[in-house]
Motif scaffolding. Structure first.
Motif, PDB file in Angstrom:
ATOM      1  N   ALA A   1      12.642   8.476   0.002  1.00  0.00           N
ATOM      2  CA  ALA A   1      12.039   9.786  -0.264  1.00  0.00           C
ATOM      3  C   ALA A   1      12.833  10.819   0.519  1.00  0.00           C
ATOM      4  O   ALA A   1      12.743  10.865   1.751  1.00  0.00           O
ATOM      5  CB  ALA A   1      10.573   9.802   0.142  1.00  0.00           C
ATOM      6  N   GLY A   2      13.635  11.604  -0.181  1.00  0.00           N
ATOM      7  CA  GLY A   2      14.501  12.567   0.493  1.00  0.00           C
ATOM      8  C   GLY A   2      15.524  11.829   1.334  1.00  0.00           C
ATOM      9  O   GLY A   2      16.199  10.924   0.857  1.00  0.00           O
ATOM     10  N   ALA A   3      15.594  12.175   2.625  1.00  0.00           N
ATOM     11  CA  ALA A   3      16.555  11.548   3.524  1.00  0.00           C
ATOM     12  C   ALA A   3      15.958  10.371   4.287  1.00  0.00           C
ATOM     13  O   ALA A   3      16.608   9.800   5.146  1.00  0.00           O
ATOM     14  CB  ALA A   3      17.075  12.589   4.515  1.00  0.00           C
ATOM     15  N   VAL A   4      14.724  10.015   3.975  1.00  0.00           N
ATOM     16  CA  VAL A   4      14.032   8.952   4.709  1.00  0.00           C
ATOM     17  C   VAL A   4      13.933   7.693   3.845  1.00  0.00           C
ATOM     18  O   VAL A   4      13.570   7.763   2.672  1.00  0.00           O
ATOM     19  CB  VAL A   4      12.621   9.401   5.150  1.00  0.00           C
ATOM     20  CG1 VAL A   4      11.918   8.297   5.912  1.00  0.00           C
ATOM     21  CG2 VAL A   4      12.693  10.666   5.978  1.00  0.00           C
ATOM     22  N   THR A   5      14.251   6.559   4.451  1.00  0.00           N
ATOM     23  CA  THR A   5      14.098   5.271   3.776  1.00  0.00           C
ATOM     24  C   THR A   5      12.980   4.509   4.461  1.00  0.00           C
ATOM     25  O   THR A   5      12.938   4.407   5.689  1.00  0.00           O
ATOM     26  CB  THR A   5      15.407   4.456   3.833  1.00  0.00           C
ATOM     27  OG1 THR A   5      16.444   5.211   3.193  1.00  0.00           O
ATOM     28  CG2 THR A   5      15.245   3.122   3.124  1.00  0.00           C
ATOM     29  N   TRP A   6      12.070   3.996   3.662  1.00  0.00           N
ATOM     30  CA  TRP A   6      10.916   3.230   4.133  1.00  0.00           C
ATOM     31  C   TRP A   6      11.021   1.806   3.610  1.00  0.00           C
ATOM     32  O   TRP A   6      11.579   1.575   2.548  1.00  0.00           O
ATOM     33  CB  TRP A   6       9.611   3.841   3.613  1.00  0.00           C
ATOM     34  CG  TRP A   6       9.440   5.298   3.860  1.00  0.00           C
ATOM     35  CD1 TRP A   6       9.782   6.317   3.023  1.00  0.00           C
ATOM     36  CD2 TRP A   6       8.862   5.904   5.003  1.00  0.00           C
ATOM     37  NE1 TRP A   6       9.454   7.521   3.579  1.00  0.00           N
ATOM     38  CE2 TRP A   6       8.883   7.293   4.797  1.00  0.00           C
ATOM     39  CE3 TRP A   6       8.320   5.406   6.191  1.00  0.00           C
ATOM     40  CZ2 TRP A   6       8.388   8.196   5.730  1.00  0.00           C
ATOM     41  CZ3 TRP A   6       7.821   6.305   7.114  1.00  0.00           C
ATOM     42  CH2 TRP A   6       7.856   7.678   6.890  1.00  0.00           C
ATOM     43  N   LYS A   7      10.435   0.873   4.330  1.00  0.00           N
ATOM     44  CA  LYS A   7      10.338  -0.509   3.872  1.00  0.00           C
ATOM     45  C   LYS A   7       8.874  -0.815   3.599  1.00  0.00           C
ATOM     46  O   LYS A   7       7.999  -0.476   4.396  1.00  0.00           O
ATOM     47  CB  LYS A   7      10.887  -1.463   4.937  1.00  0.00           C
ATOM     48  CG  LYS A   7      10.765  -2.932   4.545  1.00  0.00           C
ATOM     49  CD  LYS A   7      11.490  -3.850   5.497  1.00  0.00           C
ATOM     50  CE  LYS A   7      10.867  -3.823   6.870  1.00  0.00           C
ATOM     51  NZ  LYS A   7      11.422  -4.835   7.777  1.00  0.00           N
ATOM     52  N   ILE A   8       8.596  -1.461   2.460  1.00  0.00           N
ATOM     53  CA  ILE A   8       7.226  -1.879   2.150  1.00  0.00           C
ATOM     54  C   ILE A   8       6.904  -3.090   3.019  1.00  0.00           C
ATOM     55  O   ILE A   8       7.597  -4.107   2.956  1.00  0.00           O
ATOM     56  CB  ILE A   8       7.066  -2.231   0.658  1.00  0.00           C
ATOM     57  CG1 ILE A   8       7.348  -1.001  -0.208  1.00  0.00           C
ATOM     58  CG2 ILE A   8       5.669  -2.796   0.386  1.00  0.00           C
ATOM     59  CD1 ILE A   8       7.367  -1.282  -1.698  1.00  0.00           C
ATOM     60  N   VAL A   9       5.867  -2.968   3.837  1.00  0.00           N
ATOM     61  CA  VAL A   9       5.484  -4.075   4.716  1.00  0.00           C
ATOM     62  C   VAL A   9       4.165  -4.715   4.295  1.00  0.00           C
ATOM     63  O   VAL A   9       3.860  -5.832   4.697  1.00  0.00           O
ATOM     64  CB  VAL A   9       5.437  -3.646   6.194  1.00  0.00           C
ATOM     65  CG1 VAL A   9       6.840  -3.353   6.702  1.00  0.00           C
ATOM     66  CG2 VAL A   9       4.539  -2.463   6.404  1.00  0.00           C
ATOM     67  N   ALA A  10       3.390  -4.015   3.473  1.00  0.00           N
ATOM     68  CA  ALA A  10       2.136  -4.577   2.966  1.00  0.00           C
ATOM     69  C   ALA A  10       1.732  -3.785   1.733  1.00  0.00           C
ATOM     70  O   ALA A  10       2.188  -2.661   1.511  1.00  0.00           O
ATOM     71  CB  ALA A  10       1.039  -4.519   4.028  1.00  0.00           C
ATOM     72  N   LYS A  11       0.874  -4.395   0.936  1.00  0.00           N
ATOM     73  CA  LYS A  11       0.401  -3.744  -0.291  1.00  0.00           C
ATOM     74  C   LYS A  11      -1.077  -4.063  -0.448  1.00  0.00           C
ATOM     75  O   LYS A  11      -1.513  -5.181  -0.167  1.00  0.00           O
ATOM     76  CB  LYS A  11       1.203  -4.264  -1.484  1.00  0.00           C
ATOM     77  CG  LYS A  11       0.783  -3.693  -2.811  1.00  0.00           C
ATOM     78  CD  LYS A  11       1.700  -4.140  -3.932  1.00  0.00           C
ATOM     79  CE  LYS A  11       1.692  -5.628  -4.087  1.00  0.00           C
ATOM     80  NZ  LYS A  11       2.418  -6.115  -5.241  1.00  0.00           N
ATOM     81  N   GLU A  12      -1.832  -3.068  -0.859  1.00  0.00           N
ATOM     82  CA  GLU A  12      -3.267  -3.254  -1.069  1.00  0.00           C
ATOM     83  C   GLU A  12      -3.604  -2.801  -2.482  1.00  0.00           C
ATOM     84  O   GLU A  12      -3.374  -1.650  -2.838  1.00  0.00           O
ATOM     85  CB  GLU A  12      -4.046  -2.439  -0.032  1.00  0.00           C
ATOM     86  CG  GLU A  12      -5.520  -2.692  -0.038  1.00  0.00           C
ATOM     87  CD  GLU A  12      -6.210  -1.985   1.115  1.00  0.00           C
ATOM     88  OE1 GLU A  12      -7.248  -2.499   1.549  1.00  0.00           O
ATOM     89  OE2 GLU A  12      -5.728  -0.945   1.587  1.00  0.00           O
ATOM     90  N   GLN A  13      -4.114  -3.723  -3.281  1.00  0.00           N
ATOM     91  CA  GLN A  13      -4.471  -3.391  -4.661  1.00  0.00           C
ATOM     92  C   GLN A  13      -5.978  -3.478  -4.808  1.00  0.00           C
ATOM     93  O   GLN A  13      -6.600  -4.426  -4.332  1.00  0.00           O
ATOM     94  CB  GLN A  13      -3.790  -4.341  -5.631  1.00  0.00           C
ATOM     95  CG  GLN A  13      -2.291  -4.158  -5.654  1.00  0.00           C
ATOM     96  CD  GLN A  13      -1.635  -5.047  -6.662  1.00  0.00           C
ATOM     97  OE1 GLN A  13      -1.347  -6.199  -6.379  1.00  0.00           O
ATOM     98  NE2 GLN A  13      -1.383  -4.500  -7.834  1.00  0.00           N
ATOM     99  N   ASP A  14      -6.548  -2.474  -5.477  1.00  0.00           N
ATOM    100  CA  ASP A  14      -7.994  -2.452  -5.682  1.00  0.00           C
ATOM    101  C   ASP A  14      -8.367  -2.594  -7.154  1.00  0.00           C
ATOM    102  O   ASP A  14      -9.491  -2.351  -7.539  1.00  0.00           O
ATOM    103  CB  ASP A  14      -8.592  -1.174  -5.099  1.00  0.00           C
ATOM    104  CG  ASP A  14      -8.053   0.084  -5.767  1.00  0.00           C
ATOM    105  OD1 ASP A  14      -7.221  -0.027  -6.698  1.00  0.00           O
ATOM    106  OD2 ASP A  14      -8.475   1.185  -5.371  1.00  0.00           O
ATOM    107  N   GLY A  15      -7.407  -2.969  -7.979  1.00  0.00           N
ATOM    108  CA  GLY A  15      -7.672  -3.124  -9.411  1.00  0.00           C
ATOM    109  C   GLY A  15      -7.329  -1.880 -10.210  1.00  0.00           C
ATOM    110  O   GLY A  15      -7.324  -1.917 -11.438  1.00  0.00           O
ATOM    111  N   SER A  16      -7.050  -0.769  -9.532  1.00  0.00           N
ATOM    112  CA  SER A  16      -6.681   0.456 -10.236  1.00  0.00           C
ATOM    113  C   SER A  16      -5.172   0.481 -10.460  1.00  0.00           C
ATOM    114  O   SER A  16      -4.451  -0.419 -10.043  1.00  0.00           O
ATOM    115  CB  SER A  16      -7.119   1.684  -9.425  1.00  0.00           C
ATOM    116  OG  SER A  16      -6.271   1.857  -8.303  1.00  0.00           O
ATOM    117  N   SER A  17      -4.706   1.544 -11.075  1.00  0.00           N
ATOM    118  CA  SER A  17      -3.273   1.735 -11.277  1.00  0.00           C
ATOM    119  C   SER A  17      -2.652   2.513 -10.125  1.00  0.00           C
ATOM    120  O   SER A  17      -1.554   3.030 -10.249  1.00  0.00           O
ATOM    121  CB  SER A  17      -3.014   2.482 -12.590  1.00  0.00           C
ATOM    122  OG  SER A  17      -3.387   1.678 -13.677  1.00  0.00           O
TER     123      SER A  17
END
Length: 128
Positions: A103-119
């Motif tokens: 996002a812009g000049a920043v790079t992030w790493k996905i460390v966890a994901k939470e799904q609630d059944g929505s999109s």
């Protein structure tokens, strides 16, 4: 009669149009050949762009990475640098843990994901 699925889809799309204004790109990653090799970009999954919402002050949350066999043992609160929410309905694939979000000049790493059944799942991020 109310079509609840249609109402839910409309609400998720409306939220996206209102809140998702940050231009982001998914950069898929894959592990190295062995644990001694660095991770790298995944050539089997193409990067793609999307608009999302990045919250830079997410609350500490209890999302255990690995559940203990002993139900009396709980891991402590886990802190994240940011949380990303976005409408994933038209995405070619759902990003995995270790994939990067740029996002812009920043790079992030996905460390966890939470799904609630929505999109609109929540992706918990740490700065790379």
């Amino acid at each position: 009669m109310v079509d609840w699925e249609a109402a839910r889809a409309f609400t998720e799309q409306a939220c996206s149009e209102i809140f998702d204004y940050t231009e982001c790109q998914v950069q898929p990653r894959k592990p190295g050949v062995t644990v001694n090799h660095p991770t790298g970009n995944d050539p089997d999954r193409e990067p793609f762009t999307f608009k999302g919402t990045i919250d830079l002050e997410p609350p500490s949350d209890r999302i255990p990475r690995h559940l203990s066999l002993d139900t009396g043992v709980r891991k402590g609160a886990i802190s994240y640098d940011a949380v990303l929410a976005a409408h994933v309905g038209s995405w070619p694939y759902i990003p995995r843990r270790e994939d990067h979000i740029i996002a812009g000049a920043v790079t992030w790493k996905i460390v966890a994901k939470e799904q609630d059944g929505s999109s609109r799942p929540a992706f918990y991020l740490s700065r790379v």
